[in-house]
Design a protein around this motif. Structure first.
Motif, mmCIF file in Angstrom:
data_model
loop_
_atom_site.group_PDB
_atom_site.id
_atom_site.type_symbol
_atom_site.label_atom_id
_atom_site.label_comp_id
_atom_site.label_asym_id
_atom_site.label_seq_id
_atom_site.Cartn_x
_atom_site.Cartn_y
_atom_site.Cartn_z
ATOM 1 N N SER A 85 -54.293 41.349 -21.886
ATOM 2 C CA SER A 85 -52.931 41.808 -21.578
ATOM 3 C C SER A 85 -51.994 40.636 -21.395
ATOM 4 O O SER A 85 -50.853 40.650 -21.871
ATOM 5 C CB SER A 85 -52.912 42.624 -20.286
ATOM 6 N N VAL A 86 -52.488 39.626 -20.651
ATOM 7 C CA VAL A 86 -51.642 38.464 -20.374
ATOM 8 C C VAL A 86 -51.259 37.795 -21.692
ATOM 9 O O VAL A 86 -50.083 37.532 -21.958
ATOM 10 C CB VAL A 86 -52.353 37.464 -19.438
ATOM 11 N N VAL A 87 -52.276 37.545 -22.534
ATOM 12 C CA VAL A 87 -52.010 36.889 -23.810
ATOM 13 C C VAL A 87 -51.034 37.718 -24.637
ATOM 14 O O VAL A 87 -50.065 37.206 -25.200
ATOM 15 C CB VAL A 87 -53.331 36.662 -24.585
ATOM 16 N N LEU A 88 -51.274 39.046 -24.632
ATOM 17 C CA LEU A 88 -50.417 39.952 -25.403
ATOM 18 C C LEU A 88 -48.969 39.881 -24.924
ATOM 19 O O LEU A 88 -48.041 39.676 -25.711
ATOM 20 C CB LEU A 88 -50.948 41.377 -25.213
ATOM 21 N N SER A 89 -48.778 39.989 -23.600
ATOM 22 C CA SER A 89 -47.431 39.971 -23.040
ATOM 23 C C SER A 89 -46.738 38.656 -23.327
ATOM 24 O O SER A 89 -45.576 38.619 -23.725
ATOM 25 C CB SER A 89 -47.472 40.197 -21.523
ATOM 26 N N THR A 91 -47.263 36.491 -25.594
ATOM 27 C CA THR A 91 -46.935 36.191 -26.995
ATOM 28 C C THR A 91 -45.910 37.168 -27.567
ATOM 29 O O THR A 91 -44.979 36.753 -28.253
ATOM 30 C CB THR A 91 -48.192 36.210 -27.890
ATOM 31 N N ILE A 92 -46.063 38.460 -27.240
ATOM 32 C CA ILE A 92 -45.148 39.445 -27.839
ATOM 33 C C ILE A 92 -43.724 39.262 -27.352
ATOM 34 O O ILE A 92 -42.777 39.275 -28.137
ATOM 35 C CB ILE A 92 -45.626 40.887 -27.551
ATOM 36 N N THR A 93 -43.557 39.031 -26.037
ATOM 37 C CA THR A 93 -42.203 38.980 -25.481
ATOM 38 C C THR A 93 -41.332 37.896 -26.128
ATOM 39 O O THR A 93 -40.209 38.191 -26.555
ATOM 40 C CB THR A 93 -42.247 38.822 -23.954
ATOM 41 N N PRO A 94 -41.816 36.638 -26.218
ATOM 42 C CA PRO A 94 -40.964 35.628 -26.886
ATOM 43 C C PRO A 94 -40.642 35.998 -28.332
ATOM 44 O O PRO A 94 -39.522 35.755 -28.797
ATOM 45 C CB PRO A 94 -41.815 34.356 -26.840
ATOM 46 N N VAL A 95 -41.603 36.629 -29.021
ATOM 47 C CA VAL A 95 -41.345 37.049 -30.398
ATOM 48 C C VAL A 95 -40.210 38.070 -30.421
ATOM 49 O O VAL A 95 -39.287 37.989 -31.232
ATOM 50 C CB VAL A 95 -42.623 37.644 -31.038
ATOM 51 N N VAL A 96 -40.269 39.019 -29.474
ATOM 52 C CA VAL A 96 -39.228 40.050 -29.402
ATOM 53 C C VAL A 96 -37.865 39.410 -29.141
ATOM 54 O O VAL A 96 -36.873 39.738 -29.804
ATOM 55 C CB VAL A 96 -39.561 41.086 -28.301
ATOM 56 N N VAL A 97 -37.837 38.472 -28.181
ATOM 57 C CA VAL A 97 -36.555 37.846 -27.830
ATOM 58 C C VAL A 97 -36.005 37.054 -29.023
ATOM 59 O O VAL A 97 -34.820 37.140 -29.349
ATOM 60 C CB VAL A 97 -36.706 36.931 -26.595
ATOM 61 N N ALA A 98 -36.890 36.306 -29.694
ATOM 62 C CA ALA A 98 -36.444 35.498 -30.830
ATOM 63 C C ALA A 98 -35.919 36.393 -31.948
ATOM 64 O O ALA A 98 -34.853 36.147 -32.520
ATOM 65 C CB ALA A 98 -37.595 34.636 -31.348
ATOM 66 N N THR A 239 -50.001 45.892 -22.713
ATOM 67 C CA THR A 239 -49.396 44.698 -22.119
ATOM 68 C C THR A 239 -49.564 44.745 -20.609
ATOM 69 O O THR A 239 -50.023 45.760 -20.057
ATOM 70 C CB THR A 239 -47.905 44.620 -22.479
ATOM 71 N N MET A 240 -49.181 43.679 -19.919
ATOM 72 C CA MET A 240 -49.405 43.609 -18.471
ATOM 73 C C MET A 240 -48.792 44.771 -17.704
ATOM 74 O O MET A 240 -49.473 45.386 -16.882
ATOM 75 C CB MET A 240 -48.904 42.273 -17.916
ATOM 76 N N PRO A 241 -47.515 45.095 -17.912
ATOM 77 C CA PRO A 241 -46.973 46.216 -17.133
ATOM 78 C C PRO A 241 -47.675 47.535 -17.446
ATOM 79 O O PRO A 241 -47.886 48.349 -16.546
ATOM 80 C CB PRO A 241 -45.491 46.262 -17.539
#
Lengths: 289, 384
Positions: A85-89, A91-98, A239-241
């Motif tokens: 979950s940690v790895v997923l969160s 990695t995914i979040t910065p991709v989403v923001v970018a 993901t973490m949440p």
């Protein structure tokens, strides 16, 4: 030589009016009180959360835990799938923001700098994404994601998280772009800059504080997103949440506190990273001092 | 309307040929033609809405004209985009890029032109030296005063080595003292560097002090163009006379060698070739400094009010329905209520204004001004 002279600007207008000392003292005191209140309301809940995360025995009339333990940390950190979950969160979040920045900033630029037919409609439709309960939006999206074979995929999760960042990433930088004085843009063109060079060398740096604010808010929106991520990503991509929500009910409140602390870490790190962009803007839109 | 002959185009640094621009039906610039010699300093002077800024922005390439041609060194630049025009503009608002140091602001254009780093460095140092800010290269614009920022902006504009330097009311954001300082500086720098310069302003003092020639604009047209002295001394319309300097207008009727004003006052027109005016209604224009005031208990005029302007006093005079202003020396002993006699050192005759209306720029003016009285009094000397 003519005597009916040019309009004279009064020198006095440039000097700040001197205020009575008592008013200055009062203003300073109110400022200090507000500042302390802000510190109190931000730090105390966080401190309480940390306290709770280490609490062994913590029952009502007592204001602090009567015993401490790292048991909850142990439980959380050793729970199966947490690392995933940690790895997923993370990695995914910065991709989403970018991705959100790449898609939304040009739109923000257009909305901030130009008047075009349908501009209000665009602004309103972006706003309307956030004007209704998000769950209805997700439910409506699911058939489409099914049709596109995106259910249960990372791409599906990215798309669903992207939705929540669009409002921040368009509206806030749009005001930043809009606030850049035309003369700065004209001067850059005049100096020989092409449209793209003006955007890259003048507009983007000047809108930076507003983009930083948008990035922080987008990051948090994407990072905390659980509803849509669960609907689209489960069971493969938790993901973490999402994991927190699914475990919280089965464990005591301390377990959730540990999760909350862990979830706060990226936000704090992010804040520290962009701090200088938020506060060091020189004379541009979202300048905070 | 008066425009320059179009034949002057060869050898001119800048030529405008019947340039037009309308914004949504409202005509902003109406067939403006102008030819500017190399190294000349020409000012476009006019009130807001006269189209002066639009003309300047069309020369700079920020606005595309609806019609007409703009030639720089005999090349039509109408289709050339801003970034490739050999012009540089100094803006009214402070326009330095706040995120770049002073030196980077100046070097911006040179960097875009991919000049060698060493060349850029020496050029920037040279320019900052010229504008007197040699030690400020490392600072951010926010650390500079308004006057310093405008000087950096000037260095930035000169860095581009423009064929035409465009000044868009660059002094108006500054306070009085700085404004005077900076415009003196700009004038001597322009003389030294020799860059052809167009200034837009509504400030008559600025125009008189800086320009080789002034074009007075009104409603998108050039109403009169000429040297500051010519425009001040021989304004062709009432509008020009009032916009550059001050002028009293006295409505009267020509009767032989006399003009009769209401209230039984007569003004001798001995030296005026009145046959050019014909008989009938006229406007007599007198600049306040050309009103020669002599204290005289039996005089027809009464002082209503005295305003101190520093180096002169402004008297508001009245005789029945006729009122006018006069600039007199500070030592002239006249208080409100005092009586005086007047003579006019210099007269301008304009054809009468249409009833109730403002002076009509289209109406040709009857005469050139003449010296009605040869001798000058002390009062007039002091006013000058």
């Amino acid at each position: 030589m003519s005597v009916a002279s040019a309009p004279l600007r009064e020198e006095a207008a440039f000097r700040p009016a001197t205020r009575p000392v008592i008013l200055v003292v009062a203003a300073r005191s109110i400022q200090a009180v507000l500042f302390l209140a802000a510190v109190f309301f931000i730090t105390v809940p966080l401190a309480w959360l940390v306290l709770l995360a280490f609490a062994g025995n913590f029952n009502f009339p007592s204001l602090v835990p009567t015993s401490f333990t790292v048991q909850w940390w142990h439980t959380v950190l050793s729970s199966p799938g947490l690392l995933h979950s940690v790895v997923l969160s993370v990695t995914i979040t910065p991709v989403v923001v970018a991705l959100s920045a790449v898609l939304c900033l040009p739109a923000a630029y257009a909305l901030g700098r130009f008047n075009f037919l349908g501009k209000r409609v665009v602004l309103l439709s972006i706003f309307s994404i956030n004007a209704f309960p998000r769950i209805s939006l997700y439910i409506a999206m699911i058939p489409m994601l099914f049709a596109l074979n995106l259910m249960g995929t990372v791409v599906g999760v990215v798309i669903v998280q992207l939705i929540g960042t669009i409002l921040f990433m368009t509206w806030i930088p749009a005001t930043g772009f809009a606030a850049i004085p035309d003369a700065l843009v004209d001067a850059a063109h005049d100096a020989g800059a092409s449209k793209f060079q003006v955007f890259w060398r003048v507009m983007l740096p000047l809108a930076r504080p507003s983009i930083a604010v948008a990035a922080v808010l987008s990051f948090l929106a994407a990072f905390d997103e659980a509803q849509g991520t669960f609907l689209v990503g489960a069971p493969n991509y938790l993901t973490m949440p999402v994991r927190m929500y699914s475990l919280v009910l089965d464990y005591p409140v301390q377990f959730a506190a540990v999760f909350a602390v862990v979830l706060s870490i990226p936000s704090v790190v992010l804040m520290l990273l962009v701090r200088k962009h938020l506060f060091a803007g020189t004379g541009s839109a979202m300048q905070l001092r | 309307m008066r425009t320059e002959p179009l034949t002057a185009s060869r050898g001119s640094a800048l030529v405008l040929e019947q340039v037009r621009k309308a914004f949504g039906g409202a005509v902003a610039v109406d067939e403006v033609s102008l030819s500017v010699a190399p190294s000349e300093f020409v000012t476009l002077l006019g009130p807001s809405g006269s189209g002066k800024t639009t003309v300047l922005r069309m020369i700079g390439g920020f606005i595309a004209p609806d019609g007409g041609r703009i030639l720089i060194d005999d090349n039509d630049v109408v289709k050339v985009p801003v970034e490739r025009r050999p012009t540089a503009m100094l803006f009214q608002q402070l326009s330095l890029w706040p995120h770049l140091s002073v030196a980077r602001n100046v070097s911006f254009g040179l960097e875009l032109r991919k000049r060698p780093k060493t060349e850029i460095r020496t050029r920037v140092a040279e320019l900052l030296e010229i504008v007197g800010l040699a030690d400020f290269g490392g600072r951010l614009p926010a650390q500079l005063s308004g006057g310093q920022q405008q000087r950096v902006a000037l260095a930035r504009a000169l860095a581009l080595e423009p064929r035409i330097l465009l000044l868009d009311e660059p002094f108006s954001a500054l306070d009085t003292k700085l404004r005077v300082e900076l415009r003196t500086f700009v004038r001597s720098l322009q003389r030294e560097v020799g860059t052809t310069t167009i200034l837009v302003t509504h400030d008559q003092e600025e125009a008189l002090e800086l320009s080789d020639r002034i074009a007075v604009l009104r409603d998108g047209r050039i109403e009169q163009i000429g040297t500051p002295g010519a425009i001040y001394d021989t304004p062709e319309t009432g509008f020009v006379a009032e916009f550059l300097g001050a002028m009293n207008f006295l409505a009267g009727t020509v009767d032989g060698r006399l003009a009769r004003l209401s209230g039984g006052i007569t003004v001798p027109l001995d030296a005026v070739p009145t046959d050019e005016v014909g008989a009938g209604r006229v406007e007599i224009g007198v600049r306040p400094e050309d009103v020669i005031v002599t204290p005289d208990p039996g005089g027809a005029f009464v002082v209503e009010r005295v305003t101190r302007k520093g180096y002169v006093n402004e008297l508001f005079l009245r005789s029945g329905p006729v009122s006018l202003r006069a600039y007199v020396g500070k030592d002239l002993a006249l208080e409100p209520g005092g009586s005086c006699a007047l003579r006019f050192g210099h007269l301008h005759l304009f054809s009468a204004r249409p009833p109730g209306g403002e002076a009509d720029g289209e109406a040709p003016l009857a005469t050139a001004p003449i010296d009605a009285l040869a001798e000058m009094t002390n009062a007039r000397e002091a006013a000058r």
